[in-house]
Design a protein around this motif. Structure first.
Motif, PDB file in Angstrom:
ATOM      1  N   TYR A  79       0.804  -1.225   0.000  1.00 52.48           N
ATOM      2  CA  TYR A  79       0.000   0.000   0.000  1.00 52.48           C
ATOM      3  C   TYR A  79       0.836   1.274   0.000  1.00 52.48           C
ATOM      4  O   TYR A  79       0.292   2.376  -0.062  1.00 52.48           O
ATOM      5  CB  TYR A  79      -0.919   0.013   1.225  1.00 52.48           C
ATOM      6  N   SER A  80       2.158   1.137   0.069  1.00 52.37           N
ATOM      7  CA  SER A  80       3.000   2.334   0.235  1.00 52.37           C
ATOM      8  C   SER A  80       2.995   3.242  -0.990  1.00 52.37           C
ATOM      9  O   SER A  80       3.361   4.411  -0.894  1.00 52.37           O
ATOM     10  CB  SER A  80       4.445   1.920   0.551  1.00 52.37           C
ATOM     11  N   ASN A  81       2.555   2.723  -2.144  1.00 53.96           N
ATOM     12  CA  ASN A  81       2.476   3.555  -3.344  1.00 53.96           C
ATOM     13  C   ASN A  81       1.123   4.229  -3.505  1.00 53.96           C
ATOM     14  O   ASN A  81       0.820   4.758  -4.582  1.00 53.96           O
ATOM     15  CB  ASN A  81       2.782   2.720  -4.589  1.00 53.96           C
ATOM     16  N   VAL A  82       0.313   4.217  -2.457  1.00 54.96           N
ATOM     17  CA  VAL A  82      -0.985   4.901  -2.540  1.00 54.96           C
ATOM     18  C   VAL A  82      -0.797   6.402  -2.692  1.00 54.96           C
ATOM     19  O   VAL A  82      -1.675   7.110  -3.189  1.00 54.96           O
ATOM     20  CB  VAL A  82      -1.845   4.577  -1.293  1.00 54.96           C
ATOM     21  N   ILE A  83       0.390   6.908  -2.263  1.00 54.43           N
ATOM     22  CA  ILE A  83       0.767   8.285  -2.549  1.00 54.43           C
ATOM     23  C   ILE A  83       2.143   8.271  -3.200  1.00 54.43           C
ATOM     24  O   ILE A  83       2.965   7.414  -2.901  1.00 54.43           O
ATOM     25  CB  ILE A  83       0.787   9.188  -1.296  1.00 54.43           C
ATOM     26  N   LYS A  84       2.368   9.219  -4.081  1.00 55.94           N
ATOM     27  CA  LYS A  84       3.643   9.317  -4.781  1.00 55.94           C
ATOM     28  C   LYS A  84       4.279  10.660  -4.455  1.00 55.94           C
ATOM     29  O   LYS A  84       3.739  11.713  -4.791  1.00 55.94           O
ATOM     30  CB  LYS A  84       3.430   9.187  -6.288  1.00 55.94           C
ATOM     31  N   PHE A  85       5.423  10.609  -3.797  1.00 61.85           N
ATOM     32  CA  PHE A  85       6.132  11.834  -3.437  1.00 61.85           C
ATOM     33  C   PHE A  85       6.858  12.383  -4.663  1.00 61.85           C
ATOM     34  O   PHE A  85       7.651  11.707  -5.291  1.00 61.85           O
ATOM     35  CB  PHE A  85       7.137  11.550  -2.318  1.00 61.85           C
ATOM     36  N   ILE A  86       6.528  13.635  -5.021  1.00 56.82           N
ATOM     37  CA  ILE A  86       7.187  14.353  -6.112  1.00 56.82           C
ATOM     38  C   ILE A  86       7.630  15.682  -5.522  1.00 56.82           C
ATOM     39  O   ILE A  86       6.825  16.586  -5.315  1.00 56.82           O
ATOM     40  CB  ILE A  86       6.238  14.584  -7.297  1.00 56.82           C
ATOM     41  N   TYR A  87       8.903  15.787  -5.226  1.00 57.81           N
ATOM     42  CA  TYR A  87       9.423  16.936  -4.481  1.00 57.81           C
ATOM     43  C   TYR A  87       8.927  18.260  -5.055  1.00 57.81           C
ATOM     44  O   TYR A  87       8.996  18.490  -6.232  1.00 57.81           O
ATOM     45  CB  TYR A  87      10.959  16.923  -4.505  1.00 57.81           C
ATOM     46  N   PRO A  88       8.389  19.172  -4.188  1.00 60.99           N
ATOM     47  CA  PRO A  88       8.262  19.052  -2.722  1.00 60.99           C
ATOM     48  C   PRO A  88       6.848  18.670  -2.290  1.00 60.99           C
ATOM     49  O   PRO A  88       6.431  19.008  -1.198  1.00 60.99           O
ATOM     50  CB  PRO A  88       8.586  20.484  -2.275  1.00 60.99           C
ATOM     51  N   SER A  89       6.095  18.038  -3.157  1.00 59.84           N
ATOM     52  CA  SER A  89       4.709  17.732  -2.856  1.00 59.84           C
ATOM     53  C   SER A  89       4.447  16.249  -3.085  1.00 59.84           C
ATOM     54  O   SER A  89       5.353  15.424  -3.019  1.00 59.84           O
ATOM     55  CB  SER A  89       3.799  18.613  -3.726  1.00 59.84           C
ATOM     56  N   PHE A  90       3.191  15.891  -3.363  1.00 53.28           N
ATOM     57  CA  PHE A  90       2.839  14.493  -3.583  1.00 53.28           C
ATOM     58  C   PHE A  90       1.538  14.425  -4.365  1.00 53.28           C
ATOM     59  O   PHE A  90       0.814  15.418  -4.494  1.00 53.28           O
ATOM     60  CB  PHE A  90       2.671  13.762  -2.243  1.00 53.28           C
ATOM     61  N   GLU A  91       1.251  13.265  -4.882  1.00 51.88           N
ATOM     62  CA  GLU A  91      -0.020  12.995  -5.544  1.00 51.88           C
ATOM     63  C   GLU A  91      -0.578  11.671  -5.026  1.00 51.88           C
ATOM     64  O   GLU A  91       0.191  10.771  -4.661  1.00 51.88           O
ATOM     65  CB  GLU A  91       0.151  12.909  -7.061  1.00 51.88           C
ATOM     66  N   PHE A  92      -1.895  11.563  -5.016  1.00 54.73           N
ATOM     67  CA  PHE A  92      -2.509  10.292  -4.670  1.00 54.73           C
ATOM     68  C   PHE A  92      -2.468   9.368  -5.882  1.00 54.73           C
ATOM     69  O   PHE A  92      -2.511   9.812  -7.026  1.00 54.73           O
ATOM     70  CB  PHE A  92      -3.957  10.490  -4.216  1.00 54.73           C
ATOM     71  N   ALA A  93      -2.406   8.088  -5.626  1.00 58.16           N
ATOM     72  CA  ALA A  93      -2.380   7.098  -6.692  1.00 58.16           C
ATOM     73  C   ALA A  93      -3.768   6.967  -7.302  1.00 58.16           C
ATOM     74  O   ALA A  93      -4.704   7.684  -6.941  1.00 58.16           O
ATOM     75  CB  ALA A  93      -1.907   5.756  -6.129  1.00 58.16           C
ATOM     76  N   SER A  94      -3.899   6.041  -8.232  1.00 58.22           N
ATOM     77  CA  SER A  94      -5.179   5.813  -8.888  1.00 58.22           C
ATOM     78  C   SER A  94      -6.249   5.399  -7.885  1.00 58.22           C
ATOM     79  O   SER A  94      -5.952   4.927  -6.786  1.00 58.22           O
ATOM     80  CB  SER A  94      -5.024   4.705  -9.934  1.00 58.22           C
ATOM     81  N   ASP A  95      -7.489   5.590  -8.284  1.00 59.31           N
ATOM     82  CA  ASP A  95      -8.606   5.194  -7.421  1.00 59.31           C
ATOM     83  C   ASP A  95      -8.563   3.706  -7.110  1.00 59.31           C
ATOM     84  O   ASP A  95      -8.998   3.272  -6.047  1.00 59.31           O
ATOM     85  CB  ASP A  95      -9.942   5.535  -8.086  1.00 59.31           C
TER      86      ASP A  95
END
Length: 262
Positions: A79-95
């Motif tokens: 489940y660790s890829n449910v969010i993707k860190f993109i410096y300096p922020s992040f995005e949620f993964a697919s639904d």
């Protein structure tokens, strides 16, 4: 929320509109919570590394910190890829993956476990960001046929967007041909949404939302300073971009409506 397989073993998620409202509110709150936690995490890492002089020792410290998280009793790498860190922020993964994470953490009942997990995952990804010489790899993801209520849209942003406007905003920013200037992109998206009735004429709130949720896309200047989105404009370069990309924008809107069955 229920998961079931059909006769061909295709996995389907059946989720209610009420549950999706809970998940949307949770995601919105996480933008503030996790941005603060990212800052805290880098300060924590800096404190750990400050006692080492040599680079090899610092890298070893980072690996130890990473292993400490991974070896904790509660860590589940799936489940660790449910969010993707993109410096300096992040995005949620697919639904698809987010729904499995929501089921795993019982998010529809309480957000306590899910919040703790996301903080844990973002810490790990911040460490991986610094360990750029390591090949982290990507987890494979099983696709799910998502059974969404046709009428569902994110209600957390109705102060700015009209129904389905927030979804179209994200769809556009991921599919539009990027112009030379990133601020031009978001100015163009604003006016396209406005012309097609998907956003309210509220430039102040739009600026605020883009500045918070699109930090990674805004990027940095040549001096390494964050690019700030200061003003929603409609200058000649924006008009020209909209005219030159009119067919593509219409096609993106058509695809979005088809996917949503609007």
């Amino acid at each position: 929320m229920k998961f079931y397989r059909n006769s061909r073993w295709k996995l389907t998620a059946d989720v209610s509109s009420e549950e999706l409202d809970v998940f949307d509110a949770f995601k919105k709150n996480m933008f503030e919570v996790l941005h603060e936690h990212i800052e805290f995490t880098f300060l924590m890492i800096e404190n750990h590394l400050s006692k080492h002089i040599l680079l090899d020792a610092q890298c070893d410290e980072l690996v130890n910190m990473k292993n400490y998280i991974i070896n904790s009793n509660s860590f589940n790498s799936y489940y660790s890829n449910v969010i993707k860190f993109i410096y300096p922020s992040f995005e949620f993964a697919s639904d698809n993956l987010f729904l499995r994470f929501a089921h795993y953490t019982s998010l529809s009942e309480s957000d306590e476990v899910a919040t703790l997990k996301l903080k844990e995952y973002i810490e790990l990804q911040c460490i991986d960001y610094l360990l750029v010489q390591y090949d982290v790899g990507v987890l494979s993801e099983q696709k799910i046929v998502l059974k969404l209520p046709k009428e569902h849209f994110n209600k957390e942003y109705l102060y700015l967007f009209k129904p389905f406007g927030y979804e179209l905003f994200n769809y556009l920013r991921k599919n539009i041909t990027p112009p030379r200037g990133v601020t031009t992109k978001y100015n163009a998206i604003y006016h396209f949404l406005l012309d097609n009735g998907y956003i309210k004429n509220n430039k102040k709130e739009y600026l605020k939302l883009v500045s918070i949720q699109c930090k990674s896309d805004l990027g940095e200047s040549k001096k390494g300073e964050p690019i700030l989105y200061k003003k929603v404009e409609f200058k000649d370069n924006i008009k020209r971009f909209l005219n030159e990309n009119e067919l593509q924008l219409k096609e993106i809107l058509k695809e979005f409506r088809a996917e949503r069955k609007l």
